[in-house]
Design an enzyme around this catalytic site. Structure first.
Site, PDB file in Angstrom:
ATOM      1  N   ARG A 178       9.220   9.344  -7.478  1.00 28.60           N
ATOM      2  CA  ARG A 178       8.106   8.900  -8.313  1.00 28.60           C
ATOM      3  C   ARG A 178       8.637   8.376  -9.641  1.00 28.60           C
ATOM      4  O   ARG A 178       8.563   9.046 -10.682  1.00 28.60           O
ATOM      5  CB  ARG A 178       7.096  10.028  -8.498  1.00 28.60           C
ATOM      6  CG  ARG A 178       6.289  10.264  -7.229  1.00 28.60           C
ATOM      7  CD  ARG A 178       4.993  10.985  -7.482  1.00 28.60           C
ATOM      8  NE  ARG A 178       4.005  10.666  -6.471  1.00 28.60           N
ATOM      9  CZ  ARG A 178       2.779  11.169  -6.449  1.00 28.60           C
ATOM     10  NH1 ARG A 178       2.396  12.018  -7.373  1.00 28.60           N
ATOM     11  NH2 ARG A 178       1.939  10.827  -5.498  1.00 28.60           N
ATOM     12  N   GLN A 235       6.887   2.547  -7.682  1.00 23.24           N
ATOM     13  CA  GLN A 235       5.433   2.709  -7.568  1.00 23.24           C
ATOM     14  C   GLN A 235       4.838   1.894  -6.433  1.00 23.24           C
ATOM     15  O   GLN A 235       3.946   2.356  -5.717  1.00 23.24           O
ATOM     16  CB  GLN A 235       4.756   2.349  -8.889  1.00 23.24           C
ATOM     17  CG  GLN A 235       4.898   3.409  -9.964  1.00 23.24           C
ATOM     18  CD  GLN A 235       4.155   3.041 -11.228  1.00 23.24           C
ATOM     19  OE1 GLN A 235       3.778   1.880 -11.440  1.00 23.24           O
ATOM     20  NE2 GLN A 235       3.939   4.018 -12.090  1.00 23.24           N
ATOM     21  N   ASP A 252       5.266   3.683  -3.037  1.00 22.07           N
ATOM     22  CA  ASP A 252       4.807   5.079  -2.979  1.00 22.07           C
ATOM     23  C   ASP A 252       3.731   5.264  -1.907  1.00 22.07           C
ATOM     24  O   ASP A 252       2.539   5.105  -2.159  1.00 22.07           O
ATOM     25  CB  ASP A 252       4.279   5.500  -4.348  1.00 22.07           C
ATOM     26  CG  ASP A 252       3.964   6.983  -4.436  1.00 22.07           C
ATOM     27  OD1 ASP A 252       3.982   7.667  -3.381  1.00 22.07           O
ATOM     28  OD2 ASP A 252       3.678   7.459  -5.547  1.00 22.07           O
ATOM     29  N   SER A 261       0.950   8.068  -2.482  1.00 17.93           N
ATOM     30  CA  SER A 261      -0.146   7.666  -3.361  1.00 17.93           C
ATOM     31  C   SER A 261      -1.110   6.738  -2.634  1.00 17.93           C
ATOM     32  O   SER A 261      -2.332   6.872  -2.750  1.00 17.93           O
ATOM     33  CB  SER A 261       0.406   6.983  -4.616  1.00 17.93           C
ATOM     34  OG  SER A 261       1.075   7.912  -5.439  1.00 17.93           O
ATOM     35  N   TYR A 282       4.366  16.479  -8.802  1.00 20.62           N
ATOM     36  CA  TYR A 282       3.577  17.254  -7.857  1.00 20.62           C
ATOM     37  C   TYR A 282       3.416  18.685  -8.367  1.00 20.62           C
ATOM     38  O   TYR A 282       4.291  19.219  -9.048  1.00 20.62           O
ATOM     39  CB  TYR A 282       4.247  17.300  -6.477  1.00 20.62           C
ATOM     40  CG  TYR A 282       4.341  15.969  -5.796  1.00 20.62           C
ATOM     41  CD1 TYR A 282       3.245  15.418  -5.139  1.00 20.62           C
ATOM     42  CD2 TYR A 282       5.535  15.238  -5.805  1.00 20.62           C
ATOM     43  CE1 TYR A 282       3.339  14.185  -4.504  1.00 20.62           C
ATOM     44  CE2 TYR A 282       5.628  14.004  -5.179  1.00 20.62           C
ATOM     45  CZ  TYR A 282       4.523  13.487  -4.529  1.00 20.62           C
ATOM     46  OH  TYR A 282       4.616  12.258  -3.907  1.00 20.62           O
TER      47      TYR A 282
END
Length: 392
Positions: free
Chosen positions: A128, A133, A136, A139, A235
């Site tokens: 992360r 991004q 990911d 996500s 997380y």
């Protein structure tokens, strides 16, 4: 450099690893894309849509694996433990296999991949960091799951979500509680608010309070202390049982007053913590709904049963796994963007470049030359990390 996209074989998996829209960017970067016939059909992407964008349709699954240097899937063997084994004989030495691998929760599957000497990459282990991004997957799929969870709850609840003022009287808004304000939780908050519900949210990470408030929900503050509430990836970290006992005790009243509870608490590689006990369910009003997004990890509710909807004490508990496959068109679109960006990271001007100094490559690579090379997986397996499946 040929990229192969096989049809998914996991029961109920309707997503596809690449959609037609991303193919031109891969071709421009010096790659060819071959698709197994029907791979995108259940997601709403027919073979003709792929050929229009420059992809080729493989004559068979065998031919796809024989010709492709890189295979991209939604579910690798670890995330497809039964049907995934049928692909093992098709894999080639040095072939790249990319997808969701459940590497931390099912690391033993990697020993079977080792017998084929492939380079396996786990998309769920994407670091992360800002550069990653757009790759990911967690996500992306969390966004889909959070959206769908609220719709599932609204469909099961014998009430309407919004406040309505009618000639027949005023209808009070439903009360929705979201437990866990990660990507899935924040999307669930946003969706529940759009439907007009009164929304509260709880997370053990104080840092997310501002995000919850920005979406128009109320943040549930509990007098709980934890010195280390999240890992370096952002997380939530697993806590001890005493912490969870106190958390359940304090959350009990909030849960009892809620019409809908959506739970999203999961710790990578570990069983999901129990946040809602059977007694807490019994204290909820009949007709209430719990949607447990941690069902694949054992569930946040004590009464959750994976892939089942159960009714206990008049409360409906939905434990559906693989929720993104219920929205396969857009789930595939988002997953495909993650995969395509990762491919462009690995392939430069049509040539594969594996830079082990790069965090993205290093943190996602699981196996290489018949060895498990990922440090976290090796730690979980211990002495078994250096042994192949046939040796155990």
């Amino acid at each position: 450099m040929i990229i192969g996209v096989p049809k998914e074989t996991y029961p109920g998996e309707t997503r596809v690893a690449l959609i037609p829209a991303v193919i031109p960017s891969l071709i421009k970067a010096g790659m060819e894309v071959h698709i197994e016939s029907g791979a995108g059909a259940e997601s709403g992407y027919p073979d003709s849509a792929y050929t229009e964008k420059g992809a080729a349709i493989a004559s068979s699954r065998l031919q796809l694996f024989e010709t492709a240097k890189i295979i991209v899937q939604v579910r690798l063997l670890g995330a497809n433990p039964e049907q995934g084994k049928t692909d093992l004989p098709l894999m080639q030495d040095g072939q790249l296999i990319i997808g969701l691998a459940e590497a931390l929760s099912n690391p033993h599957a990697l020993r079977e991949l080792n017998t084929r000497k492939v380079l396996a990459f786990a998309m769920e282990l994407m670091p992360r960091i800002t550069r990653a991004q757009s790759m990911d997957v967690l996500s992306s799929m969390g966004t889909v799951a959070g959206y769908k969870a609220v719709l599932m709850a609204a469909n099961a609840l014998p009430k309407m979500f919004p406040m309505l003022m009618t000639a027949a009287g005023t209808v009070a808004p439903s009360k929705v509680l979201i437990i866990g304000a990660g990507v899935a939780g924040l999307q669930a908050i946003s969706m529940a608010r759009r439907l007009g519900a009164s929304v509260e949210a709880y997370d053990l990470r104080p840092a997310v309070k501002e995000q919850v408030l920005s979406l128009g929900a109320k943040f549930v503050d509990l007098p709980l202390e934890t010195a280390d509430s999240e890992d370096k990836g952002g997380y939530a970290k697993a806590q001890d049982e005493e912490f969870y006992r106190k958390q359940r005790e304090l959350l009990g009243k909030v849960i009892a007053s809620s019409d809908v509870v959506v739970t999203t608490a999961a710790v990578p590689g570990k069983k999901a913590p129990i946040l809602i006990t059977a007694d807490m369910v019994a204290a909820m009003a009949p007709g209430s709904v719990i949607v447990d997004l941690a069902a694949e990890r054992g569930g946040n509710c004590e009464l959750t049963k994976a892939n089942q909807t159960v009714v206990a004490h008049g409360v409906t508990i939905i434990g559906q796994e693989n929720i993104p496959s219920q929205v396969p068109y857009h789930a595939s679109q988002m997953y495909s963007k993650n995969i395509a960006t990762f491919l462009l990271h690995l392939v430069k001007k049509g040539e594969l470049t594996l830079n082990m100094e790069d965090e993205i490559t290093r943190e996602t690579l699981l196996t290489r030359d018949g060895e498990i090379v990922h440090s976290r997986v090796r730690e979980i397996l211990g002495p078994l990390a250096g042994r192949r499946a046939e040796e155990t």
